[in-house]
Write a protein that holds these residues in place. Structure first.
Motif, PDB file in Angstrom:
ATOM      1  N   LYS A   6     -10.993  56.513 -53.793  1.00 23.76           N
ATOM      2  CA  LYS A   6     -11.922  57.306 -54.596  1.00 23.76           C
ATOM      3  C   LYS A   6     -12.174  58.672 -53.960  1.00 23.76           C
ATOM      4  N   ILE A   7     -12.246  58.711 -52.634  1.00 20.07           N
ATOM      5  CA  ILE A   7     -12.456  59.983 -51.936  1.00 20.07           C
ATOM      6  C   ILE A   7     -11.289  60.921 -52.199  1.00 20.07           C
ATOM      7  N   PHE A   8     -10.075  60.394 -52.103  1.00 19.91           N
ATOM      8  CA  PHE A   8      -8.900  61.238 -52.347  1.00 19.91           C
ATOM      9  C   PHE A   8      -8.837  61.681 -53.810  1.00 19.91           C
ATOM     10  N   VAL A   9      -9.189  60.799 -54.747  1.00 13.81           N
ATOM     11  CA  VAL A   9      -9.192  61.173 -56.161  1.00 13.81           C
ATOM     12  C   VAL A   9     -10.184  62.305 -56.396  1.00 13.81           C
ATOM     13  N   PHE A  10     -11.351  62.230 -55.739  1.00 10.05           N
ATOM     14  CA  PHE A  10     -12.357  63.289 -55.881  1.00 10.05           C
ATOM     15  C   PHE A  10     -11.780  64.636 -55.449  1.00 10.05           C
ATOM     16  N   PHE A  11     -11.168  64.680 -54.271  1.00 10.41           N
ATOM     17  CA  PHE A  11     -10.623  65.945 -53.780  1.00 10.41           C
ATOM     18  C   PHE A  11      -9.440  66.412 -54.620  1.00 10.41           C
ATOM     19  N   ILE A  12      -8.633  65.482 -55.083  1.00 10.73           N
ATOM     20  CA  ILE A  12      -7.496  65.855 -55.919  1.00 10.73           C
ATOM     21  C   ILE A  12      -7.978  66.528 -57.196  1.00 10.73           C
ATOM     22  N   ARG A  13      -8.991  65.941 -57.832  1.00 16.46           N
ATOM     23  CA  ARG A  13      -9.478  66.470 -59.106  1.00 16.46           C
ATOM     24  C   ARG A  13     -10.258  67.761 -58.941  1.00 16.46           C
ATOM     25  N   GLY A  39      -7.488  69.991 -55.929  1.00 16.55           N
ATOM     26  CA  GLY A  39      -6.034  69.966 -56.042  1.00 16.55           C
ATOM     27  C   GLY A  39      -5.358  69.041 -55.046  1.00 16.55           C
ATOM     28  N   ILE A  40      -4.109  68.760 -55.305  1.00 13.30           N
ATOM     29  CA  ILE A  40      -3.345  67.822 -54.489  1.00 13.30           C
ATOM     30  C   ILE A  40      -3.152  68.347 -53.076  1.00 13.30           C
ATOM     31  N   GLN A  41      -2.938  69.653 -52.939  1.00  9.13           N
ATOM     32  CA  GLN A  41      -2.716  70.213 -51.606  1.00  9.13           C
ATOM     33  C   GLN A  41      -3.935  70.041 -50.699  1.00  9.13           C
ATOM     34  N   SER A  42      -5.134  70.067 -51.287  1.00  3.64           N
ATOM     35  CA  SER A  42      -6.338  69.847 -50.475  1.00  3.64           C
ATOM     36  C   SER A  42      -6.363  68.427 -49.932  1.00  3.64           C
ATOM     37  N   ALA A  43      -5.915  67.481 -50.753  1.00  3.68           N
ATOM     38  CA  ALA A  43      -5.845  66.092 -50.292  1.00  3.68           C
ATOM     39  C   ALA A  43      -4.803  65.949 -49.189  1.00  3.68           C
ATOM     40  N   TYR A  44      -3.694  66.676 -49.309  1.00  2.00           N
ATOM     41  CA  TYR A  44      -2.688  66.672 -48.252  1.00  2.00           C
ATOM     42  C   TYR A  44      -3.291  67.172 -46.933  1.00  2.00           C
ATOM     43  N   PHE A  45      -4.148  68.196 -47.022  1.00  4.97           N
ATOM     44  CA  PHE A  45      -4.757  68.754 -45.806  1.00  4.97           C
ATOM     45  C   PHE A  45      -5.667  67.722 -45.138  1.00  4.97           C
ATOM     46  N   ILE A  46      -6.497  67.047 -45.916  1.00  7.64           N
ATOM     47  CA  ILE A  46      -7.388  66.015 -45.364  1.00  7.64           C
ATOM     48  C   ILE A  46      -6.577  64.894 -44.743  1.00  7.64           C
ATOM     49  N   LEU A  47      -5.416  64.670 -45.302  1.00  3.12           N
ATOM     50  CA  LEU A  47      -4.557  63.595 -44.827  1.00  3.12           C
ATOM     51  C   LEU A  47      -4.152  63.761 -43.364  1.00  3.12           C
ATOM     52  N   TYR A  48      -4.097  65.002 -42.880  1.00  5.20           N
ATOM     53  CA  TYR A  48      -3.760  65.212 -41.466  1.00  5.20           C
ATOM     54  C   TYR A  48      -4.721  64.453 -40.551  1.00  5.20           C
ATOM     55  N   TYR A  70       1.760  60.386 -41.977  1.00  6.27           N
ATOM     56  CA  TYR A  70       1.433  61.484 -42.883  1.00  6.27           C
ATOM     57  C   TYR A  70       2.258  61.393 -44.170  1.00  6.27           C
ATOM     58  N   THR A  71       3.539  61.094 -44.037  1.00  8.51           N
ATOM     59  CA  THR A  71       4.402  60.973 -45.209  1.00  8.51           C
ATOM     60  C   THR A  71       3.971  59.807 -46.089  1.00  8.51           C
ATOM     61  N   PHE A  72       3.626  58.686 -45.454  1.00  3.60           N
ATOM     62  CA  PHE A  72       3.141  57.537 -46.202  1.00  3.60           C
ATOM     63  C   PHE A  72       1.879  57.894 -46.983  1.00  3.60           C
ATOM     64  N   GLY A  73       0.971  58.618 -46.332  1.00  7.50           N
ATOM     65  CA  GLY A  73      -0.248  59.043 -47.010  1.00  7.50           C
ATOM     66  C   GLY A  73       0.048  59.957 -48.187  1.00  7.50           C
ATOM     67  N   GLN A  74       1.030  60.833 -48.035  1.00 10.58           N
ATOM     68  CA  GLN A  74       1.410  61.704 -49.146  1.00 10.58           C
ATOM     69  C   GLN A  74       1.879  60.901 -50.355  1.00 10.58           C
ATOM     70  N   THR A  75       2.662  59.852 -50.117  1.00  8.41           N
ATOM     71  CA  THR A  75       3.140  59.053 -51.248  1.00  8.41           C
ATOM     72  C   THR A  75       1.983  58.359 -51.951  1.00  8.41           C
ATOM     73  N   ILE A  76       0.954  57.958 -51.192  1.00  7.52           N
ATOM     74  CA  ILE A  76      -0.222  57.341 -51.817  1.00  7.52           C
ATOM     75  C   ILE A  76      -0.967  58.371 -52.659  1.00  7.52           C
ATOM     76  N   ILE A  77      -1.156  59.571 -52.122  1.00  6.73           N
ATOM     77  CA  ILE A  77      -1.819  60.637 -52.875  1.00  6.73           C
ATOM     78  C   ILE A  77      -1.034  60.963 -54.137  1.00  6.73           C
ATOM     79  N   ASP A  78       0.287  61.024 -54.014  1.00 10.55           N
ATOM     80  CA  ASP A  78       1.121  61.294 -55.187  1.00 10.55           C
ATOM     81  C   ASP A  78       0.960  60.201 -56.237  1.00 10.55           C
ATOM     82  N   LYS A  79       0.939  58.945 -55.777  1.00  8.56           N
ATOM     83  CA  LYS A  79       0.776  57.829 -56.711  1.00  8.56           C
ATOM     84  C   LYS A  79      -0.549  57.922 -57.458  1.00  8.56           C
ATOM     85  N   VAL A  80      -1.615  58.214 -56.723  1.00  7.79           N
ATOM     86  CA  VAL A  80      -2.930  58.342 -57.338  1.00  7.79           C
ATOM     87  C   VAL A  80      -2.947  59.536 -58.302  1.00  7.79           C
TER      88      VAL A  80
END
Length: 291
Positions: free
Chosen positions: A16-23, A26-35, A76-86
């Motif tokens: 839900k946290i990642f969905v909030f930032f994505i919406r 944007g997706i790139q912001s979620a990628y940044f938090i993913l670090y 990090y790559t695994f997290g990106q695939t999860i963000i992409d899926k969401v």
């Protein structure tokens, strides 16, 4: 020894946290938090660190220090695939580009009207496949055969935000009723998807080489697939740069009722993909029984 326990890391709150930032940003912001999330995993998940480090150093032959760097990049790559899926589930399919390799195989299977079996692995991002398969045919239906019910809350949440009908699941049961569900789906010209690289302790396994080392694989997917008398293909959805995905399809030419030959062909196909995408091996446990 760190074995797969039938469940993966993560919570509904995290999604839900990642969905909030994505919406909102944007997706790139979620990628940044993913670090920061990947760094936490890199520091504190000692058991999975050992397993994935072994994969890079001993199976791929990387140096000690490169293997350490790759452990972090793997998370990090695994997290990106999860963000992409969401993101894709939430209706942002247009943010991504894709290309097919072997899509003619799937088109031909649809025309034969007897369904087929797709065998994948925990590499890449196969869970987004249906969103791209609709480009082949709007009626491309996938049924995932699974015994993993541990994270049904996460699955239900993803369904709730999805802009497409969810992938259907066929649950493996002791009474073998899932066999009838599989046959019914094939009769409707639908596709059955199994993953061939994880097993529960106590189930029947088969041995085969992967990256020059013998490992155990679940016997079930290969026994079932080799006996259904329908086409069997290996399918992988791999992440590339700039939010681009590459979908690979490889047809198996193994003879009927040859589960050993099917497993060998599968392992060879997985190796081929890993040689090109080494960071997208997402089995964070002692796959080769070496740790």
């Amino acid at each position: 020894m760190t074995k797969w326990e039938g469940k993966s890391k993560g919570t509904v709150l995290g999604y839900k946290i990642f969905v909030f930032f994505i919406r909102k940003a944007g997706i790139q912001s979620a990628y940044f938090i993913l670090y920061f999330v990947a760094f936490y995993y890199f520091i504190f998940l000692k058991k999975s660190n050992k397993s994935i480090f072994y994969y890079f150093k001993d199976r791929l032959g990387y140096s000690y220090f490169k293997s350490i760097r790759m452990v972090f990049k793997s998370y990090y790559t695994f997290g990106q695939t999860i963000i992409d899926k969401v993101s894709i589930s939430a209706g942002m399919r247009n943010k991504f580009t894709y290309e097919f390799e072997g899509d003619n195989i799937l088109r031909n299977l649809l025309q034969e009207k007897k369904g087929g079996v797709l065998i994948s692995a925990h590499i890449g991002n196969f869970e987004i496949a249906e969103h791209f398969f609709s480009e082949i045919d709007i009626n491309f239906n996938i049924n995932i055969v699974t015994s993993d019910l541990e994270h049904s809350a996460i699955k239900n949440y993803l369904v709730s935000i999805s802009k497409k009908p969810p992938i259907k699941y066929i649950i493996i049961k002791d009474d073998l009723s899932h066999i009838f569900e599989i046959n019914s789906a094939l009769a409707r010209n639908e596709f059955i998807c199994l993953t061939g690289d994880r097993y529960f302790e106590g189930v029947k396994t088969l041995n085969e080489n992967l990256l020059c080392k013998t490992a155990k694989f679940p016997a079930g997917p290969f026994l079932i697939s080799s006996r259904l008398n329908v086409p069997v293909v290996f399918v992988y959805v791999m992440k590339e740069a700039n939010m681009h995905y590459h979908l690979y399809t490889r047809k198996s030419n193994v003879k009927h009722r040859d589960e050993v030959g099917l497993l060998k062909a599968y392992a060879e196909s997985v190796e081929t993909i890993l040689q090109k995408y080494p960071l997208q091996w997402f089995n964070y446990f002692d796959f080769w029984d070496q740790i």
